[in-house]
Every structure is written in structure tokens, then in C-alpha cells.
Design a protein around this motif. Structure first.
Motif, PDB file in Angstrom:
ATOM      1  N   ALA A 108       0.838  -1.211   0.000  1.00 12.57           N
ATOM      2  CA  ALA A 108       0.000   0.000   0.000  1.00 12.57           C
ATOM      3  C   ALA A 108       0.868   1.256   0.000  1.00 12.57           C
ATOM      4  CB  ALA A 108      -0.930  -0.016   1.205  1.00 12.57           C
ATOM      5  N   GLU A 109       1.940   1.246   0.784  1.00 19.29           N
ATOM      6  CA  GLU A 109       2.846   2.395   0.825  1.00 19.29           C
ATOM      7  C   GLU A 109       3.512   2.610  -0.534  1.00 19.29           C
ATOM      8  OE1 GLU A 109       4.061   2.035   5.547  1.00 19.29           O
ATOM      9  OE2 GLU A 109       5.450   1.290   4.022  1.00 19.29           O
ATOM     10  N   THR A 110       3.948   1.539  -1.168  1.00 15.66           N
ATOM     11  CA  THR A 110       4.574   1.632  -2.492  1.00 15.66           C
ATOM     12  C   THR A 110       3.581   2.180  -3.501  1.00 15.66           C
ATOM     13  OG1 THR A 110       6.081  -0.181  -1.981  1.00 15.66           O
ATOM     14  CG2 THR A 110       5.709   0.307  -4.318  1.00 15.66           C
ATOM     15  N   PHE A 111       2.355   1.661  -3.478  1.00 14.79           N
ATOM     16  CA  PHE A 111       1.310   2.143  -4.385  1.00 14.79           C
ATOM     17  C   PHE A 111       1.086   3.641  -4.194  1.00 14.79           C
ATOM     18  CE2 PHE A 111      -3.131   3.246  -5.117  1.00 14.79           C
ATOM     19  CZ  PHE A 111      -3.315   2.813  -6.410  1.00 14.79           C
ATOM     20  N   ALA A 112       0.945   4.075  -2.959  1.00 14.75           N
ATOM     21  CA  ALA A 112       0.710   5.497  -2.677  1.00 14.75           C
ATOM     22  C   ALA A 112       1.875   6.345  -3.164  1.00 14.75           C
ATOM     23  CB  ALA A 112       0.482   5.701  -1.188  1.00 14.75           C
ATOM     24  N   GLY A 113       3.080   5.897  -2.873  1.00 13.45           N
ATOM     25  CA  GLY A 113       4.255   6.644  -3.306  1.00 13.45           C
ATOM     26  C   GLY A 113       4.342   6.788  -4.811  1.00 13.45           C
ATOM     27  N   ARG A 114       4.028   5.725  -5.531  1.00 18.02           N
ATOM     28  CA  ARG A 114       4.067   5.789  -6.995  1.00 18.02           C
ATOM     29  C   ARG A 114       3.001   6.731  -7.546  1.00 18.02           C
ATOM     30  NH1 ARG A 114       5.151  -0.597  -8.138  1.00 18.02           N
ATOM     31  NH2 ARG A 114       7.378  -0.515  -7.679  1.00 18.02           N
ATOM     32  N   HIS A 115       1.852   6.779  -6.905  1.00 16.78           N
ATOM     33  CA  HIS A 115       0.786   7.661  -7.378  1.00 16.78           C
ATOM     34  C   HIS A 115       1.050   9.126  -7.041  1.00 16.78           C
ATOM     35  CE1 HIS A 115      -1.629   4.314  -8.619  1.00 16.78           C
ATOM     36  NE2 HIS A 115      -2.550   5.144  -9.035  1.00 16.78           N
ATOM     37  N   LEU A 116       1.750   9.374  -5.959  1.00 17.06           N
ATOM     38  CA  LEU A 116       1.947  10.749  -5.513  1.00 17.06           C
ATOM     39  C   LEU A 116       3.299  11.328  -5.883  1.00 17.06           C
ATOM     40  CD1 LEU A 116       0.242  10.465  -2.040  1.00 17.06           C
ATOM     41  CD2 LEU A 116      -0.599  11.721  -4.027  1.00 17.06           C
ATOM     42  N   ASN A 117       4.302  10.521  -6.104  1.00 16.99           N
ATOM     43  CA  ASN A 117       5.637  11.024  -6.415  1.00 16.99           C
ATOM     44  C   ASN A 117       5.904  11.015  -7.911  1.00 16.99           C
ATOM     45  OD1 ASN A 117       6.325  11.583  -3.789  1.00 16.99           O
ATOM     46  ND2 ASN A 117       7.248   9.584  -3.426  1.00 16.99           N
TER      47      ASN A 117
END
Length: 179
Positions: A108-117
Motif C-alpha cells: 500500500a505504501e509503495t502504491f501510494a508513493g508511486r501515485h503521488l511522487n
């Protein structure tokens, strides 16, 4: 893991209410909150909401899903704030303590980071969540994963949709991690 579909609602409802409200596993809140954790309508709303992703870890037997959900986590993307809220995190009690939750949270953290960064976004991503104030073992779990209290204290929701507190002074505390 995959994104939840409407066909998963009944299994998700069972998992979430079991993990949060029954006295099983180490992550339950049975001694703190009574009643249900969520409703089918709330789960459907999360599945259907734009920028809100609900991921499931389905049980698989001989390469085919059985229809049972063994874990889940929601990621609510707030791009304008460069923040993702992590919620609806649950792992079936039979799998708790085996590293499954760590893998789900990391995904979930990786997914969020990819969407926001995105390349055009120079800001760091903030991951946020909340936990009940009377859960020191859960706070320690998240702190080991880099989350810290951010000073946010919210009143326990009294709308009846997330159960009834069994103790006075129960409040969600805000946590965040910058990645």
C-alpha cells in the motif's frame, strides 16, 4: 493482491468485522469498541470512490481464488495535499504474526508513493492513518515501520456506523510517515 470488486463486499465485511470486533488475533478492538466495524454500504462506497483504492489479499487454492478474503487495506489518495490515508487494514487472525500484514502495508505504501511522487512533483509523500488511543501495541507496530504520532486527536465518531465505545476517552490518534 488485487483491487477489490463489488463481488468482494460480503467477504470484506466478514473479515473487517471479525478482525476489529471479535476477540481473535492481536489487532482486534473487542475490549474497546462493541458493535460492527463497517457496513456493506461503506465498503461499496470505498470501492466506488475515485482516488480511493481498496486492495484485497484473496485466498487462493490451486491457482484459483476461493472467494475468501484473507487481508485488505485501503489507500485514499489526496493528490492536492500529496497525502495518502491508509485505512481498513485487516489480516485474518490465522495469518497475523506471520509477516502478511507487513507485506500488505508495504504494498500500500509503495502504491501510494508511486501515485503521488510523479516526476513533476518535488514534494515528499505523507502517509497518514489513525489508531485508537488505547492501543499501545498497535502504535508500537506502526512506529517500527516508520510512522509517528502527528499530534492529531479526533473524537470517536458517534454516528453508530463504527461501533460503540466501551470505554470513556476513546479517541483516534493521527499517525504519519513521510517517504
Amino acid at each position: 493482491m488485487r483491487q477489490a470488486a463489488l463481488e468482494d463486499v460480503d467477504s470484506l465485511l466478514s473479515l473487517l468485522n471479525q478482525c476489529y470486533r471479535e476477540d481473535v488475533g492481536w489487532t482486534n478492538e473487542a475490549n474497546l469498541v462493541g458493535g460492527i466495524r463497517t457496513t456493506a454500504q461503506e465498503i461499496e462506497a470505498v470501492i466506488n470512490a475515485p482516488r480511493h483504492y481498496l486492495f484485497v489479499f484473496p485466498e487462493v487454492n490451486e491457482g484459483n481464488e476461493t472467494g475468501k478474503i484473507l487481508g485488505c487495506i485501503a489507500v485514499d489518495i489526496k493528490a492536492e495535499q500529496n497525502t495518502a490515508y491508509i485505512g481498513m487494514f485487516a489480516v485474518h487472525p490465522s495469518l497475523q504474526g506471520l509477516g502478511v500484514g507487513n507485506e500488505i502495508l508495504q504494498a500500500a505504501e509503495t502504491f501510494a508513493g508511486r501515485h503521488l511522487n510523479a516526476d513533476d512533483n518535488p514534494h515528499k509523500t505523507r502517509l497518514t492513518m489513525s489508531i485508537l488511543s488505547q492501543r499501545p501495541e498497535l502504535l508500537a507496530y506502526y512506529q517500527r515501520r516508520g510512522y509517528q504520532l502527528n499530534g492529531e486527536r479526533l473524537p470517536f465518531p458517534e454516528n453508530g456506523k463504527n461501533g460503540e465505545p466501551k470505554l470513556g476517552g476513546l479517541e483516534p490518534l493521527g499517525l504519519e510517515k513521510v517517504v
